[in-house]
Design an enzyme around this catalytic site. Structure first.
Site, PDB file in Angstrom:
ATOM      1  N   LYS A  69       0.827  -1.213   0.000  1.00  0.00           N
ATOM      2  CA  LYS A  69       0.000   0.000   0.000  1.00  0.00           C
ATOM      3  C   LYS A  69       0.858   1.260   0.000  1.00  0.00           C
ATOM      4  O   LYS A  69       0.615   2.193  -0.777  1.00  0.00           O
ATOM      5  CB  LYS A  69      -0.935  -0.042   1.205  1.00  0.00           C
ATOM      6  CG  LYS A  69      -1.809   1.171   1.407  1.00  0.00           C
ATOM      7  CD  LYS A  69      -2.916   0.901   2.384  1.00  0.00           C
ATOM      8  CE  LYS A  69      -2.453   0.132   3.593  1.00  0.00           C
ATOM      9  NZ  LYS A  69      -1.356   0.771   4.352  1.00  0.00           N
ATOM     10  N   THR A  71       4.028   1.431  -0.872  1.00  0.00           N
ATOM     11  CA  THR A  71       4.778   1.410  -2.129  1.00  0.00           C
ATOM     12  C   THR A  71       3.931   1.958  -3.267  1.00  0.00           C
ATOM     13  O   THR A  71       4.409   2.752  -4.098  1.00  0.00           O
ATOM     14  CB  THR A  71       5.229  -0.025  -2.438  1.00  0.00           C
ATOM     15  OG1 THR A  71       5.977  -0.534  -1.335  1.00  0.00           O
ATOM     16  CG2 THR A  71       6.097  -0.072  -3.689  1.00  0.00           C
ATOM     17  N   ARG A  92       2.243   8.137   6.679  1.00  0.00           N
ATOM     18  CA  ARG A  92       2.460   8.055   8.126  1.00  0.00           C
ATOM     19  C   ARG A  92       3.923   7.748   8.413  1.00  0.00           C
ATOM     20  O   ARG A  92       4.638   7.185   7.574  1.00  0.00           O
ATOM     21  CB  ARG A  92       1.571   6.962   8.717  1.00  0.00           C
ATOM     22  CG  ARG A  92       0.086   7.216   8.546  1.00  0.00           C
ATOM     23  CD  ARG A  92      -0.714   5.964   8.824  1.00  0.00           C
ATOM     24  NE  ARG A  92      -0.344   4.902   7.909  1.00  0.00           N
ATOM     25  CZ  ARG A  92      -0.450   3.596   8.181  1.00  0.00           C
ATOM     26  NH1 ARG A  92      -0.931   3.207   9.335  1.00  0.00           N
ATOM     27  NH2 ARG A  92      -0.098   2.694   7.285  1.00  0.00           N
ATOM     28  N   LYS A 103       6.908  -6.742  10.773  1.00  0.00           N
ATOM     29  CA  LYS A 103       6.602  -6.077   9.501  1.00  0.00           C
ATOM     30  C   LYS A 103       7.845  -5.544   8.792  1.00  0.00           C
ATOM     31  O   LYS A 103       7.921  -5.499   7.578  1.00  0.00           O
ATOM     32  CB  LYS A 103       5.617  -4.940   9.761  1.00  0.00           C
ATOM     33  CG  LYS A 103       5.137  -4.209   8.523  1.00  0.00           C
ATOM     34  CD  LYS A 103       4.051  -3.204   8.904  1.00  0.00           C
ATOM     35  CE  LYS A 103       3.547  -2.440   7.691  1.00  0.00           C
ATOM     36  NZ  LYS A 103       4.537  -1.489   7.198  1.00  0.00           N
ATOM     37  N   ALA A 271      -3.867   1.272  12.198  1.00  0.00           N
ATOM     38  CA  ALA A 271      -5.298   1.189  11.898  1.00  0.00           C
ATOM     39  C   ALA A 271      -5.974  -0.007  12.551  1.00  0.00           C
ATOM     40  O   ALA A 271      -7.195  -0.080  12.566  1.00  0.00           O
ATOM     41  CB  ALA A 271      -5.520   1.136  10.393  1.00  0.00           C
ATOM     42  N   PHE A 299      -3.455  -0.656   6.940  1.00  0.00           N
ATOM     43  CA  PHE A 299      -3.986  -2.014   6.773  1.00  0.00           C
ATOM     44  C   PHE A 299      -5.077  -2.056   5.700  1.00  0.00           C
ATOM     45  O   PHE A 299      -5.060  -1.284   4.761  1.00  0.00           O
ATOM     46  CB  PHE A 299      -4.457  -2.578   8.110  1.00  0.00           C
ATOM     47  CG  PHE A 299      -3.329  -2.823   9.078  1.00  0.00           C
ATOM     48  CD1 PHE A 299      -2.253  -3.635   8.726  1.00  0.00           C
ATOM     49  CD2 PHE A 299      -3.315  -2.228  10.328  1.00  0.00           C
ATOM     50  CE1 PHE A 299      -1.204  -3.859   9.603  1.00  0.00           C
ATOM     51  CE2 PHE A 299      -2.267  -2.450  11.212  1.00  0.00           C
ATOM     52  CZ  PHE A 299      -1.208  -3.271  10.846  1.00  0.00           C
ATOM     53  N   PHE A 379       4.198  -8.255  -8.977  1.00  0.00           N
ATOM     54  CA  PHE A 379       5.367  -8.939  -8.429  1.00  0.00           C
ATOM     55  C   PHE A 379       5.981  -9.735  -9.574  1.00  0.00           C
ATOM     56  O   PHE A 379       5.261 -10.278 -10.423  1.00  0.00           O
ATOM     57  CB  PHE A 379       4.938  -9.866  -7.283  1.00  0.00           C
ATOM     58  CG  PHE A 379       6.065 -10.490  -6.525  1.00  0.00           C
ATOM     59  CD1 PHE A 379       6.919  -9.709  -5.762  1.00  0.00           C
ATOM     60  CD2 PHE A 379       6.272 -11.862  -6.567  1.00  0.00           C
ATOM     61  CE1 PHE A 379       7.962 -10.286  -5.050  1.00  0.00           C
ATOM     62  CE2 PHE A 379       7.317 -12.446  -5.854  1.00  0.00           C
ATOM     63  CZ  PHE A 379       8.161 -11.658  -5.097  1.00  0.00           C
ATOM     64  N   TRP A 407       7.122  -0.885  -8.292  1.00  0.00           N
ATOM     65  CA  TRP A 407       8.198  -1.459  -7.472  1.00  0.00           C
ATOM     66  C   TRP A 407       9.458  -1.601  -8.317  1.00  0.00           C
ATOM     67  O   TRP A 407      10.553  -1.246  -7.873  1.00  0.00           O
ATOM     68  CB  TRP A 407       7.779  -2.824  -6.911  1.00  0.00           C
ATOM     69  CG  TRP A 407       8.742  -3.360  -5.885  1.00  0.00           C
ATOM     70  CD1 TRP A 407       8.670  -3.213  -4.541  1.00  0.00           C
ATOM     71  CD2 TRP A 407       9.947  -4.104  -6.142  1.00  0.00           C
ATOM     72  NE1 TRP A 407       9.759  -3.821  -3.927  1.00  0.00           N
ATOM     73  CE2 TRP A 407      10.549  -4.369  -4.891  1.00  0.00           C
ATOM     74  CE3 TRP A 407      10.581  -4.563  -7.301  1.00  0.00           C
ATOM     75  CZ2 TRP A 407      11.748  -5.084  -4.769  1.00  0.00           C
ATOM     76  CZ3 TRP A 407      11.776  -5.269  -7.186  1.00  0.00           C
ATOM     77  CH2 TRP A 407      12.335  -5.521  -5.926  1.00  0.00           C
TER      78      TRP A 407
END
Length: 554
Positions: A69, A71, A92, A103, A271, A299, A379, A407
């Site tokens: 998210k 990224t 954030r 994480k 969140a 999230f 990906f 990415w």
């Protein structure tokens, strides 16, 4: 393939003054914190009557496979710049807890990162330390007031203000203190929350300015007297000193993306246990500085987006002009029943089965009057057949779906998404409305979220919890929105129930009043406001190499 930190080290950063000038920040408004990060003095910014378009990035329920998210937020922002749109990114700040826990870092990934990523993921500009200090100053002044004859008649059994620490530490969830005899005070049970769950964090993120910050701090309910009437932060005379500790932290932080575009990183509540959005100050400042503002909510959309829409937008008077819903092939395969170890194998059937999670989030967002755009965060192991299934399912749900390769390619990999989202933002979201009105009972608000967003068949609010909610309504807090604390991994309160479970029960274990922030927290299931470390924490792989460079920070 290179790691995120290896990609970050190859970047050529610009001095923050140059990045700020590009964003329209004059020298007198810039407060540098080293070469590549700064705080912005909003009072020194030129007046502006413009109002940019607000773009929210959210995601399906997170899995260990990752959704990207942040990224995607970075990649979309860079892509908007590439197609000629003046854009500001609002994210954030990462918490140390997840960085050293499960994480890892929270600054994006690949070629869509905010920089300097190692400093952002660690101490950054000290905002979290300031929040921790302000929170614990209040805790110390509460105990001090009780020690010196307890003039406020605080009932030590009904103190609700804990202490905080920006670290995952399950051993501090429940503690006893002060111990050691008369000189140290009166023993009582208490505990620690992680700093991002602090009401101070929420207040910093929801305050409109320094005066509003101090008023909100003063409104914090720290406990109750023996006659059951509330005791406020202002009663122990801590609010002004806490404001002093937060006077710099309230100013938004500016950094840059790998493509040298400006970004605000400010505030960082989770969140799953808080409202999960960056600060109102950063968002509203950005909307005066740019034509498009890209922001994220924590999230999945059942938590982060719901709270962005029902809490942040309600309190700050905002509304999104476009919403992006991020999904990955890998995460959909996990939602379709594939084990993490088998995600490298093509499994079209599992993608199709897992798409029920994507569908549920689309349906939920439409309940707010929002038509999201699906960003397929690519990906390198994704197959054309798997991507085709997501496109097919999105079309079945009457939703645009765009393959994004930010990415690997940075902003160039998200230009198609940028064009679609910019067009939708320009069209606006005139039908946006929160899920529930202000004037229904707090219990009804909790039930509305549980039934409409989580699809619960039963909502168990025990009598003692209902009584507490009614008392807060009698105190004048019935108009507050609710902030649901729940596992991020599932629509249910059981983190193992992936996909789109329904017919389940949501039990509200506890409720907490955040009178200063302006909402009520409903703690559901087994969620903890002080996380623990996993069996093998990320901290074990983080170290300094022989050149003094940080390794292992993703």
């Amino acid at each position: 393939m290179p790691t995120d930190i290896e990609i970050a080290r190859q970047a050529t950063l610009k001095p923050i003054a140059e990045v700020a000038a590009k964003a329209g920040v004059p020298d007198e408004a810039l407060i540098p914190y080293g070469k590549y990060k700064a705080k912005i003095d909003r009072n020194a910014l030129p007046a502006s009557s413009s109002q940019g378009k607000l773009i929210l990035v959210t995601a399906i329920n997170p899995t260990p496979a990752g959704e990207g998210k942040t990224t995607t937020s970075v990649g979309l922002s860079d892509a908007l710049h590439r197609i000629g749109k003046k854009t500001m990114l609002c994210l954030r700040e990462p918490s140390l807890g997840p960085c050293f826990g499960m994480k890892g870092g929270g600054a994006g990934g690949g070629k869509s990162q905010v920089m300097p990523m190692d400093e952002i993921n660690l101490h950054f500009t000290g905002d979290f330390h300031a929040i921790t200090s302000a929170h614990n100053l209040l805790a110390a002044m509460i105990d001090n007031s009780i020690y010196w004859s307890n003039p406020l008649d605080i009932d030590v059994r009904r103190i609700v203000w804990k202490r905080v620490l920006d670290m995952n530490d399950r051993a501090l969830r429940q503690i006893a203190g002060p111990l050691g005899g008369v000189a140290n005070g009166f023993p009582r049970e208490s505990g620690f929350d992680i700093t991002v769950a602090s009401e101070i964090m929420a207040i910093l993120c929801l305050a409109s300015d320094i005066e509003d910050l101090q008023e909100r701090l003063g409104n914090i309910v720290i406990g109750y007297k023996r006659d059951r009437t509330p005791v406020f932060c202002r009663d122990v005379k801590a609010d002004r000193a806490m404001t002093v500790l937060l006077k710099d932290a309230i100013q938004p932080n500016m950094v840059q993306t790998l493509e040298n575009n400006p970004a605000f990183l400010h505030g960082g509540p989770f969140a799953n246990i808080a409202h999960g959005c960056n600060s109102v100050i950063a968002t509203t400042t950005a909307l005066k500085m740019a034509d498009y503002v890209v922001t994220e909510a924590g999230f999945g959309a059942d938590l982060g987006a719901e709270k962005f829409l029902d809490v942040k937008c309600r309190i700050a008077g905002l509304k999104p002009d476009a919403v992006v819903l991020v999904a990955t092939v890998r995460a959909l395969k996990m939602n379709g029943g594939v084990a993490k170890a088998d995600l490298t194998e093509e499994n079209v059937g599992a993608v199709r089965a897992g798409a029920v999670n994507l569908k549920r989030h689309i349906e939920n967002l439409r309940k707010f009057g929002i038509q999201p755009t699906v960003a397929i965060n690519h990906f390198y192991l994704d197959t054309d057949a798997e991507i085709a299934v997501i496109r097919e399912m999105a079309a079945e749900f009457d939703t645009d779906a765009v393959v994004c390769k930010h990415w690997a390619d940075g902003g160039a990999g998200a230009e198609e998404l940028a064009r679609i989202v910019a067009d939708k933002a320009d069209a606006g979201a005139p039908d946006f409305t929160p899920l529930y009105p202000d004037d229904i009972p707090l219990a009804d608000k909790i039930e509305t979220v549980a039934r409409e967003i989580y699809r619960a068949a039963e909502v168990n609010i025990p009598p003692a919890v209902r009584k507490q909610l009614q008392q807060w309504e009698e105190m004048g807090h019935g108009h507050f929105p609710v902030c649901m604390a729940k596992t991020q991994y599932s629509f249910s309160t059981d983190p193992t129930k992936l996909g789109a479970p329904e017919g389940h029960e949501v039990t509200v274990r506890e409720v907490r009043l955040s009178a200063g922030a302006g909402f009520v927290v409903a703690i559901c299931g087994d969620i903890m406001t002080m996380p623990g470390l996993p069996k093998v924490p990320s901290a074990e792989a983080i170290y300094l190499d022989e050149n003094g460079q940080i390794e292992g920070l993703f």
